[in-house]
Motif scaffolding. Structure first.
Motif, PDB file in Angstrom:
ATOM      1  N   ILE A 510      39.063  53.205  34.734  1.00  0.00           N
ATOM      2  CA  ILE A 510      38.718  52.926  36.131  1.00  0.00           C
ATOM      3  C   ILE A 510      37.450  53.676  36.525  1.00  0.00           C
ATOM      4  O   ILE A 510      36.542  53.127  37.157  1.00  0.00           O
ATOM      5  CB  ILE A 510      39.888  53.308  37.059  1.00  0.00           C
ATOM      6  CG1 ILE A 510      41.082  52.377  36.817  1.00  0.00           C
ATOM      7  CG2 ILE A 510      39.471  53.250  38.518  1.00  0.00           C
ATOM      8  CD1 ILE A 510      42.339  52.792  37.565  1.00  0.00           C
ATOM      9  N   LEU A 513      34.400  52.029  34.951  1.00  0.00           N
ATOM     10  CA  LEU A 513      34.046  50.791  35.647  1.00  0.00           C
ATOM     11  C   LEU A 513      33.353  51.101  36.974  1.00  0.00           C
ATOM     12  O   LEU A 513      32.336  50.494  37.315  1.00  0.00           O
ATOM     13  CB  LEU A 513      35.297  49.946  35.893  1.00  0.00           C
ATOM     14  CG  LEU A 513      35.868  49.190  34.686  1.00  0.00           C
ATOM     15  CD1 LEU A 513      37.226  48.590  35.045  1.00  0.00           C
ATOM     16  CD2 LEU A 513      34.910  48.093  34.227  1.00  0.00           C
ATOM     17  N   ASP A 514      33.893  52.041  37.723  1.00  0.00           N
ATOM     18  CA  ASP A 514      33.306  52.394  39.020  1.00  0.00           C
ATOM     19  C   ASP A 514      31.890  52.943  38.872  1.00  0.00           C
ATOM     20  O   ASP A 514      31.036  52.732  39.741  1.00  0.00           O
ATOM     21  CB  ASP A 514      34.191  53.420  39.732  1.00  0.00           C
ATOM     22  CG  ASP A 514      35.529  52.836  40.171  1.00  0.00           C
ATOM     23  OD1 ASP A 514      35.635  51.589  40.220  1.00  0.00           O
ATOM     24  OD2 ASP A 514      36.462  53.618  40.435  1.00  0.00           O
ATOM     25  N   ASP A 520      28.135  44.932  29.963  1.00  0.00           N
ATOM     26  CA  ASP A 520      28.553  43.670  30.571  1.00  0.00           C
ATOM     27  C   ASP A 520      29.503  42.880  29.685  1.00  0.00           C
ATOM     28  O   ASP A 520      30.458  42.266  30.167  1.00  0.00           O
ATOM     29  CB  ASP A 520      27.312  42.819  30.884  1.00  0.00           C
ATOM     30  CG  ASP A 520      26.465  43.451  31.986  1.00  0.00           C
ATOM     31  OD1 ASP A 520      27.021  44.282  32.732  1.00  0.00           O
ATOM     32  OD2 ASP A 520      25.272  43.122  32.073  1.00  0.00           O
ATOM     33  N   SER A 523      33.035  44.539  30.121  1.00  0.00           N
ATOM     34  CA  SER A 523      33.586  44.906  31.428  1.00  0.00           C
ATOM     35  C   SER A 523      34.779  44.044  31.804  1.00  0.00           C
ATOM     36  O   SER A 523      35.743  44.518  32.407  1.00  0.00           O
ATOM     37  CB  SER A 523      32.501  44.816  32.503  1.00  0.00           C
ATOM     38  OG  SER A 523      31.963  43.502  32.562  1.00  0.00           O
ATOM     39  N   GLY A 524      34.724  42.742  31.438  1.00  0.00           N
ATOM     40  CA  GLY A 524      35.844  41.859  31.754  1.00  0.00           C
ATOM     41  C   GLY A 524      37.118  42.268  31.045  1.00  0.00           C
ATOM     42  O   GLY A 524      38.212  42.274  31.634  1.00  0.00           O
ATOM     43  N   GLN A 527      38.355  45.465  32.635  1.00  0.00           N
ATOM     44  CA  GLN A 527      38.907  45.179  33.957  1.00  0.00           C
ATOM     45  C   GLN A 527      40.317  44.603  33.835  1.00  0.00           C
ATOM     46  O   GLN A 527      41.229  44.976  34.590  1.00  0.00           O
ATOM     47  CB  GLN A 527      37.999  44.197  34.696  1.00  0.00           C
ATOM     48  CG  GLN A 527      38.414  43.936  36.145  1.00  0.00           C
ATOM     49  CD  GLN A 527      38.247  45.174  37.008  1.00  0.00           C
ATOM     50  OE1 GLN A 527      37.196  45.817  36.971  1.00  0.00           O
ATOM     51  NE2 GLN A 527      39.262  45.515  37.784  1.00  0.00           N
ATOM     52  N   GLY A 528      40.509  43.681  32.872  1.00  0.00           N
ATOM     53  CA  GLY A 528      41.838  43.119  32.661  1.00  0.00           C
ATOM     54  C   GLY A 528      42.840  44.167  32.226  1.00  0.00           C
ATOM     55  O   GLY A 528      43.997  44.179  32.684  1.00  0.00           O
ATOM     56  N   VAL A 530      42.723  47.341  32.975  1.00  0.00           N
ATOM     57  CA  VAL A 530      42.999  48.192  34.135  1.00  0.00           C
ATOM     58  C   VAL A 530      43.961  47.501  35.099  1.00  0.00           C
ATOM     59  O   VAL A 530      44.918  48.113  35.606  1.00  0.00           O
ATOM     60  CB  VAL A 530      41.683  48.573  34.845  1.00  0.00           C
ATOM     61  CG1 VAL A 530      41.967  49.170  36.213  1.00  0.00           C
ATOM     62  CG2 VAL A 530      40.885  49.538  33.996  1.00  0.00           C
ATOM     63  N   GLU A 531      43.731  46.202  35.376  1.00  0.00           N
ATOM     64  CA  GLU A 531      44.577  45.486  36.328  1.00  0.00           C
ATOM     65  C   GLU A 531      46.027  45.437  35.843  1.00  0.00           C
ATOM     66  O   GLU A 531      46.965  45.535  36.635  1.00  0.00           O
ATOM     67  CB  GLU A 531      44.043  44.063  36.542  1.00  0.00           C
ATOM     68  CG  GLU A 531      42.712  44.009  37.274  1.00  0.00           C
ATOM     69  CD  GLU A 531      42.792  44.640  38.656  1.00  0.00           C
ATOM     70  OE1 GLU A 531      43.861  44.566  39.291  1.00  0.00           O
ATOM     71  OE2 GLU A 531      41.784  45.229  39.093  1.00  0.00           O
ATOM     72  N   ARG A 534      47.273  49.266  36.366  1.00  0.00           N
ATOM     73  CA  ARG A 534      46.824  50.081  37.491  1.00  0.00           C
ATOM     74  C   ARG A 534      47.963  50.937  38.044  1.00  0.00           C
ATOM     75  O   ARG A 534      47.747  52.068  38.497  1.00  0.00           O
ATOM     76  CB  ARG A 534      46.247  49.193  38.593  1.00  0.00           C
ATOM     77  CG  ARG A 534      45.512  49.969  39.678  1.00  0.00           C
ATOM     78  CD  ARG A 534      44.801  49.044  40.642  1.00  0.00           C
ATOM     79  NE  ARG A 534      43.638  48.414  40.042  1.00  0.00           N
ATOM     80  CZ  ARG A 534      42.434  48.983  39.988  1.00  0.00           C
ATOM     81  NH1 ARG A 534      42.258  50.207  40.464  1.00  0.00           N
ATOM     82  NH2 ARG A 534      41.418  48.358  39.451  1.00  0.00           N
TER      83      ARG A 534
END
Length: 604
Positions: A510, A513-514, A520, A523-524, A527-528, A530-531, A534
């Motif tokens: 996290i 990413l922040d 690039d 990142s996807g 992000q997946g 992390v989601e 979370r």
């Protein structure tokens, strides 16, 4: 009807190919000239035996005229030999002499080095003009001269004694050879083991050893001294002398001639300094300094020097062909090294422990990739634990066939203390290969189980009913903690804090990413990840009150005012959070330290 033609040779074009593609460095030009001089001396010893002949090679420089000369007192060349060998590319007298001597079963053939008949052309890598003064055992003095084109001049010479002198008029790019120290380095790099004495600038002392260290009367001492000189390192931990080997082909046996030694340096630093390389010689002449394919892949903590006439050099003589002979030598090396290490671990465990201490990361890492090597080292490589270095058999004597380990760097103090509370040490498995090593060990030993302290503390924290600790649980929950009573050792530890296994990894993802630190293309994916997790990162952790701790029991049983009791629990809880050391950045640690201090003030 077809026609026949002859290949045409464009000499300047060929020399350009040699200069730009065949040889990697101009230094090899000196090596090739020394090789030719040595072979000429061997030829003279064969063709004129028992006359008290003392071979010698002299390398001299003249900075004023910018020339370098390599002279020998070998057999020299006749006019016919100049036309047949010196000026015919790809045909060399040395190769033909070796084949003839080998047919006669002469050991002298193994002392001849030349092979391809192109080495003399390397002189034009260094020189704009080359002059050869020669006098044969069977002829008159001759002088040969060429500027590297299709033409050469051959005329009567003036050399008074038998032998050959090659004089190079150096190119500007080769003027570094006019420094005597550079010549000494080249001789010692390439021709240290050539038996013919090599003298530089007329020095009385020879520049090359002449005798390989493994052929000295006290071979081990000589090899150790050679390592310190050649590799500029500390005293090696272990030296293994090599010998001729054989390979069982089923229907026959293949003999592999091999000389040299392997050694283990004092230590290695993974990813910064990796070994597993050999200096390779063929008939006393260096071919390459650091071949990384002849030793087995697991032997990254080993170096060595070998001489093996079975290996076939490439045309540039700067590497060896990876053919059937290469595979045979590699098999013999693996066999002798494996047997040597087994004998060492059995007969000299003190030396083996030094090796395992100095190279543990490399040894453990490669043991995970090679089953045979794993079986060799599994019981004898020491691992870092909260009680110092222990082998797994030593460790399991204290742990009841359970391996407790932590993958956090250096190990969490809390994790180690919990393990020590059960009278067992915790293994530091922060090096990436150690968990795999432990897993493989447990797979091979069915009674051994693994307990990862920083992921799953169930084996150390035994849940107990809320019962008499219910009031304490409620008071801690009012402070914002999730609480579970448990029973664990050491009993002096009132509470511990635990987090989900992936909590720190998700938090770090996290943060990355922040801060825009993820490329690039990734990142996807991040992000997946992390989601999906979370909630794990948001987990505030679980506080485990120790039902066995005298302090906790006293708080539960006493009539201490509720406010003081809650302050005591707050001190305990924030201490546990800080002591755990996980999920804390600097700002969070400072906040919790302030909460701990204010809670302590309420007590005093």
């Amino acid at each position: 009807m077809g026609t026949q033609g002859r290949f045409q040779l464009h000499m300047p074009g060929l020399l350009k190919v040699l200069a730009e593609h065949l040889y990697s460095t101009q230094r090899v030009g000196v090596r090739e000239l020394i090789q030719n001089a040595h072979d000429s001396c061997i030829r003279r010893a064969v063709e004129q035996p028992d006359l008290g002949y003392q071979p010698r090679i002299d390398v001299t420089i003249d900075p004023a005229s910018q020339t370098l000369s390599v002279a020998d007192n070998g057999s020299g060349l006749t006019e016919e030999e100049i036309h047949t060998y010196l000026t015919v590319i790809g045909r060399g007298y040395t190769r033909e002499l070796r084949e003839r001597l080998a047919a006669d079963e002469s050991n002298v053939s193994q002392e001849l080095i030349g092979q391809f008949g192109i080495g003399f052309l390397s002189a034009f890598l260094l020189a704009s003009e080359v002059t050869v003064e020669t006098r044969s055992l069977h002829g008159v003095p001759l002088r040969w001269q060429s500027a590297g084109d299709e033409q050469f001049d051959l005329m009567p010479g003036s050399r008074p004694d038998i032998g050959t002198t090659v004089e190079l008029h150096l190119k500007p790019s080769s003027l570094f050879l006019l420094h005597e120290r550079n010549l000494v380095n080249i001789v010692q790099q390439y021709a240290d083991f050539v038996p013919t004495p090599i003298h530089i600038q007329g020095s009385f002392e020879r520049a090359n050893l002449g005798v390989p260290p493994w052929e000295e009367p006290d071979a081990e001492v000589a090899c150790r001294q050679y390592v310190k000189r050649r590799f500029e390192g500390a005293e090696p931990l272990w030296v293994l002398s090599l010998a001729n080997g054989s390979i069982d082909l089923g229907h026959d046996t293949l003999s592999v001639p091999l000389k040299g030694f392997l050694f283990v340096p004092a230590e290695s630093v993974v990813s910064i300094k990796e070994y597993g390389n050999l200096a390779v010689y063929i008939r006393g002449m260096a071919i390459c300094d650091s071949d990384k394919d002849l030793l087995p892949s697991w032997a990254r903590f080993v170096q060595g020097v070998i001489d093996c006439p079975a290996l076939q050099p490439t045309a540039s003589r700067e590497a060896v062909h990876q053919d059937d002979s290469f595979d045979a030598v590699r098999e013999v090396l693996a066999d002798q090294l494996g047997r040597g290490l087994r004998d060492l671990a059995r007969k000299r465990p003190d030396v083996w422990r030094k090796i395992a201490y100095g190279h543990s990361d490399v040894i453990v890492g490669w043991a995970c990739k090679d089953a045979d090597f794993f079986r060799l080292v599994a019981d004898s490589v020491p691992l870092k634990t909260s009680r110092g270095r222990l082998t797994l058999p030593e460790y399991l004597k204290t742990s009841g066939n359970v391996i407790y380990y932590t993958t956090r760097e250096l190990g969490s103090l809390q994790d180690k203390l919990l393990a020590e509370g059960r009278d067992v040490p915790a293994i530091d498995a922060s090096w990436f290969a150690v968990p795999a090593f432990l897993k493989h060990y447990a797979e091979l030993h069915q009674r051994v189980t693994l307990a990862r302290l920083d992921d799953d503390l169930n084996s150390l924290l035994r849940p107990v009913p809320f019962g008499e600790l219910s009031e304490l649980v409620l008071l801690c929950e009012e402070l914002g903690f999730t609480v579970r009573p448990a029973s664990f050792k050491p009993t002096d530890l009132p509470a511990v804090m635990t987090y989900p296994a992936e909590a720190e990894a998700v938090r770090d993802a996290i943060s990355a990413l922040d801060d825009g630190l993820i490329p690039d293309g990734f990142s996807g994916l991040v992000q997946g990840y992390v989601e999906d997790r979370r909630s794990v990162a948001a987990d505030a952790g679980t506080l485990h009150l120790n039902a066995n701790c005298p302090l906790i029991r006293r708080l539960a049983d006493s009539d201490v005012p509720t406010a003081r009791k809650q302050a005591a629990l707050a001190v305990t809880a924030y201490f546990a959070k800080l002591f755990c050391g996980r999920m804390l950045d600097a700002s969070q640690a400072a906040l919790d330290l302030g909460n701990w201090q204010r809670s302590l003030e309420k007590l005093v």
